[in-house]
Design a protein around this motif. Structure first.
Motif, mmCIF file in Angstrom:
data_model
loop_
_atom_site.group_PDB
_atom_site.id
_atom_site.type_symbol
_atom_site.label_atom_id
_atom_site.label_comp_id
_atom_site.label_asym_id
_atom_site.label_seq_id
_atom_site.Cartn_x
_atom_site.Cartn_y
_atom_site.Cartn_z
ATOM 1 N N ASN A 348 0.841 -1.212 0.000
ATOM 2 C CA ASN A 348 0.000 0.000 0.000
ATOM 3 C C ASN A 348 0.871 1.254 0.000
ATOM 4 O O ASN A 348 1.626 1.503 0.934
ATOM 5 N N ASP A 452 -9.435 5.441 4.473
ATOM 6 C CA ASP A 452 -8.584 4.260 4.298
ATOM 7 C C ASP A 452 -8.065 4.203 2.865
ATOM 8 O O ASP A 452 -8.130 3.187 2.176
ATOM 9 N N TYR A 454 -6.011 3.865 -0.463
ATOM 10 C CA TYR A 454 -5.176 2.691 -0.770
ATOM 11 C C TYR A 454 -4.696 2.779 -2.209
ATOM 12 O O TYR A 454 -5.439 3.181 -3.115
ATOM 13 N N GLU A 456 -1.989 0.256 -4.689
ATOM 14 C CA GLU A 456 -1.020 -0.841 -4.790
ATOM 15 C C GLU A 456 -0.740 -1.117 -6.254
ATOM 16 O O GLU A 456 -1.638 -1.095 -7.097
#
Length: 747
Positions: A348, A452, A454, A456
């Motif tokens: 992340n 949250d 995120y 990736e």
């Protein structure tokens, strides 16, 4: 910046060595190598090795192959590995169970569990080696400690107190053998067959194997030694067994792998378990258990012989490239190298937006054989047409994503997979092997909208097979076996040597940085010894200075020569034959030297047994040696009583000094002559002959008229029987004058 060095080697099977990493100039065995690119590469390899050892895991270098556990033989659960088991680096076959060691140092076990042999304790972590026997399992931790679980009926799981610095372990039928870093071995558990009675000659060991009821080792010089149960001759290595590099022990048979790859087998051959293939096969690993034997060739294929009632000797086909192999009692287990792939993830990176791009560099990438999947996962502010991400690869714009498919803070991150052709990808990463992925968002994307957030980036593709040594085995598969990649850089050792990335000054096929270099001079110890560049006076295959530094050889006088060698070559005396120079015995206080002559008192003559050297007693009291012959008088008399005929405690020779002690000067005390029968009619302690010679002819103790009358009676008589006091052959005036001069009592 230099690393902190090594805590210990991951595997001490003659391949991996942790060495100190030094900052600044790197020495590569001589001035001519100090400035070469190869030296720099060697230094980088050393840094990799230090990191690799410190964490006790497999290398983090770009080895892109993975392994799969494959098992065949008896079907009691031991050949059913858990689903999803990956990243296995070691494998061990037991009686009816199998043990796997994963890259993260954890242990997984399956099969029969009647004795708890598969109940891996919670505290088992940081493991670097596993070994399994009939009903117990042993594991070696990175700190050199040993753990064991399962059947403990004979104490095989009772680890000896204080056992530490272990480099290898091997679990036998009811015993365990451990090889320590100092090359000594320790054995515990069942010993009814003598399998733990280590012979005195077994010192400086390089490899171990525990069998059903016997134990095998390879000594530092390549000689194989065996002991324990020998009903089938399994503990009696035949004369034809030459120098070996490793051994394997079955239930009733023994196997040795020679330095040139030849296999020797002896012991029970009821099932053909000793019918080894003929020389010429390129064998790199052997394993034995129960009643069959298996061997791994350098090309990753398997040879097997012996009992096959459960199919344990018939590998499934196609099997693939095997990297690690072991034999259970009735099964065989292997690690098979799977299709080479590269699978990386950034983790992340945090939400994209608010002018904060996210990027991640994938480095040390291998070329792709086919399409490459680049997966972007994002939880962000992406629900509008003006909210999207731009993907840049190595600085160039590649794609715009989430234009129509983005969401605001989805529970599951949005995901898009971008596919690159092999041609596109390979062109991008050439020549650095790096792909920098950068994600940018328009100004309207708010990075803080999702609590949250995120992001990736993942990369996955099948790599181009590389076979630098043209042996038919993909390099990354070959490198999974530590015996083929000792420096853990993902490249087979022989390729490192061929390209000059590693030196091999002694041409033994092992990169110099992987061999023992105890004095850290960048030259393998074996090379220094073979060239006579370093002494090995005790012929144990170790440089003397290193023996001393390790404490395996004593050097009490700090002259860089092992004490035992000084004693053996006679350069230092060892009068008490304890293999320690006398000077060290004295300096340490283990021997006294009261007279400070450099010789322990215990080695000097002490005839009266009073713990003081005779020479010291005489030096401090010369009267104890009246005749000055360096022998105590009391000891001379004790060994020959005739030397003290009068039992006075003083040597007769020392009592002759007074004139009346030996009146006839014949070297014998008058008193002793009288005691032996010489005449002393008047019993005055004087020899009659001496009294007559003085002029006391009548032996009355004085010169008187009677003696004068006797003298005159012989006047002029030639050669008279007595009275010739001046010894001129006749009695005359001179004799009379002497007599008158002595007139009166004798002194």
């Amino acid at each position: 910046m230099c690393g902190t060095g090594c805590q210990r080697a991951l595997a001490r099977r003659g391949a991996v060595r942790c060495g100190a990493v030094r900052c600044g100039a790197v020495r590569c065995g001589g001035d001519t190598r100090n400035q070469t690119d190869g030296c720099a590469r060697s230094a980088r390899a050393a840094l990799l090795r230090a990191t690799f050892c410190a964490v006790a895991l497999l290398s983090a270098s770009p080895v892109h192959a993975d392994t799969q556990v494959v098992c065949w033989g008896q079907a009691l659960g031991q050949c059913d590995p858990p689903i999803g088991l990956t990243e296995v680096v070691r494998i061990a076959g037991g009686g009816n169970h199998t043990v796997a060691l994963r890259q993260d140092g954890t242990v997984v076990c399956w099969g029969l569990n009647h004795y708890g042999q598969c109940d891996v304790p919670e505290r088992v972590f940081g493991i670097i080696e596993v070994s399994a026997s009939q009903a117990h399992t042993a594991a070696l931790r990175a700190d050199g400690s040993v753990m064991c679980w399962g059947n403990n009926s004979e104490g095989q799981c009772d680890i000896p107190a204080g056992l530490a610095s272990v480099a290898q372990i091997s679990a036998g039928g009811s015993h365990i053998v451990a090889l320590k870093n100092d090359t000594a071995i320790v054995c515990w558990g069942g010993n009814t067959l003598g399998q733990c009675d280590i012979p005195k000659m077994v010192q400086s060991v390089s490899a171990i194997a525990a069998g059903g009821g016997h134990t095998m080792v390879v000594l530092h010089n390549g000689i194989v030694a065996c002991w324990g149960y020998n009903y089938y001759g399994q503990s009696a290595a035949p004369p034809g067994v030459g120098l070996s590099k490793t051994v394997a022990a079955g239930h009733f048979h023994s196997v040795a792998l020679g330095l040139n790859g030849e296999i020797h087998c002896w012991g029970s051959n009821e099932y053909g378990q000793c019918n080894a293939p003929p020389p010429g096969e390129d064998i790199v690993r052997i394993a034995a258990s129960g009643f069959h034997t298996v061997a791994l060739r350098s090309n990753g294929t398997i040879a097997s012989w012996g009992d096959n009632q459960y199919g344990q000797g018939t590998p499934p086909q196609p099997l693939g490239t095997v990297t690690v192999l072991d034999a259970g009692f009735f099964h065989t287990v292997a690690l098979v190298c799977t299709t080479p792939t590269t699978s990386r993830t950034s983790g992340n990176l945090g939400a994209v937006g608010s002018g904060s791009p996210r990027e991640f560099a994938f480095d040390s990438l291998a070329s792709a054989a086919g399409s490459v999947d680049l997966t972007i996962r994002s939880r962000a502010d992406l629900n509008l047409a003006t909210e999207f991400l731009t993907v840049r690869l190595n600085g160039g714009a590649y794609s715009t994503i989430f234009v129509d498919s983005g969401n605001d803070c989805p529970a599951t991150p949005d995901e898009i997979v971008l596919s690159l052709t092999a041609k596109q990808f390979n062109a991008m990463i050439a020549p650095t092997g790096t792909l920098l992925v950068r994600l940018e968002a328009p100004s309207g994307v708010n990075a803080s909208q999702c609590v949250d957030g995120y992001c990736e980036i993942a990369l996955n593709y099948e790599s181009v097979a590389v076979d630098c040594n043209s042996n038919g085995v993909e390099d990354s598969c070959e490198a999974l076996n530590p015996s083929n990649d000792c420096n853990s850089n993902g490249v087979p050792d022989d390729c490192d040597i061929t390209t000059g990335d590693s030196f091999d000054i002694n041409t033994d096929g092992t990169p110099d940085e992987c061999e023992f270099d105890c004095n850290s001079n960048d030259l393998p110890d074996s090379y220094e010894l073979s060239q006579g560049m370093a002494p090995d006076c005790n012929n144990n295959g170790k440089i003397d200075s290193c023996d001393i530094a390790r404490g395996t050889a004593l050097d009490c006088n700090a002259n860089a020569i092992p004490d035992a060698c000084e004693v053996a070559n006679g350069s230092s005396p060892d009068c008490n034959t304890n293999s320690i120079p006398d000077s060290c015995d004295i300096a340490s206080g283990t021997s006294t030297d009261i007279d400070a002559n450099g010789i322990p008192d215990s080695c000097q003559v002490d005839c009266n047994n009073n713990s003081q050297p005779d020479s010291y007693e005489i030096a401090t009291n010369p009267a104890l040696d009246c005749n000055a012959n360096a022998l105590l008088d009391t000891c001379e008399i004790a060994s020959n009583p005739a030397l003290d005929c009068d039992h006075s405690g003083t040597l007769d020779a020392c009592e002759l000094t007074p004139p009346d002690a030996d009146c006839n000067s014949n070297g014998e005390l008058d008193a002793c002559e009288i005691a032996e029968g010489a005449q002393d009619k008047d019993a005055d302690g004087r020899l009659d002959t001496c009294e007559i010679a003085l002029g006391d002819f009548d032996l009355d103790g004085a010169i008187s008229a009677a003696d004068l009358a006797d003298l005159l009676s012989l006047w002029g008589f030639p050669n008279p029987p007595y009275g010739d006091l001046n010894n001129d052959g006749a009695i005359g005036g001179a004799d009379l004058a002497i007599l008158l001069d002595r007139w009166g009592p004798l002194p």
